[in-house]
Design a protein around this motif. Structure first.
Motif, PDB file in Angstrom:
ATOM      1  N   ASP A  24       0.869  -1.173   0.000  1.00  0.00           N
ATOM      2  CA  ASP A  24       0.000   0.000   0.000  1.00  0.00           C
ATOM      3  C   ASP A  24       0.914   1.233   0.000  1.00  0.00           C
ATOM      4  O   ASP A  24       1.690   1.420   0.937  1.00  0.00           O
ATOM      5  N   LYS A  25       0.846   2.048  -1.038  1.00  0.00           N
ATOM      6  CA  LYS A  25       1.754   3.190  -1.167  1.00  0.00           C
ATOM      7  C   LYS A  25       1.688   4.145   0.014  1.00  0.00           C
ATOM      8  O   LYS A  25       2.661   4.819   0.325  1.00  0.00           O
ATOM      9  N   THR A  26       0.554   4.213   0.696  1.00  0.00           N
ATOM     10  CA  THR A  26       0.426   5.146   1.821  1.00  0.00           C
ATOM     11  C   THR A  26       1.130   4.652   3.082  1.00  0.00           C
ATOM     12  O   THR A  26       1.342   5.430   4.010  1.00  0.00           O
ATOM     13  N   SER A  27       1.490   3.371   3.127  1.00  0.00           N
ATOM     14  CA  SER A  27       2.140   2.841   4.335  1.00  0.00           C
ATOM     15  C   SER A  27       3.439   2.100   4.028  1.00  0.00           C
ATOM     16  O   SER A  27       3.989   1.446   4.896  1.00  0.00           O
TER      17      SER A  27
END
Length: 80
Positions: A24-27
């Motif tokens: 997940d790019k956000t994490s």
């Protein structure tokens, strides 16, 4: 919720958690990859200590699912 030092029996669950987070790019964190096998290998080779514990602190919910994890790559003099 329970905070604990992870041990080698947590490697499969921790590996899955880190794999999910890193895909997940956000994490995504740069210290381990996105492939489950790579992550498990890194946990075994870089984070497992002689006493069977990992250099990771994990937070598990009542169901035993990991909600958060913090790992330390320790080389004796410093940690990342």
């Amino acid at each position: 919720m329970q905070v604990q030092v992870a041990d080698i029996s947590d490697i499969p669950l921790l590996g899955e958690f880190l794999c999910k987070m890193n895909n997940d790019k956000t994490s995504h964190v740069g210290y381990c990859g996105t492939d489950l096998r790579e992550i498990i290998m890194a946990l075994q080779e870089d984070f497992a200590r002689e006493d069977g514990e990992l250099s990771f602190v994990i937070l598990k919910n009542e169901s035993g699912e990991i909600q958060a994890a913090v790992g330390f790559d320790i080389d004796g003099r410093s940690a990342e």
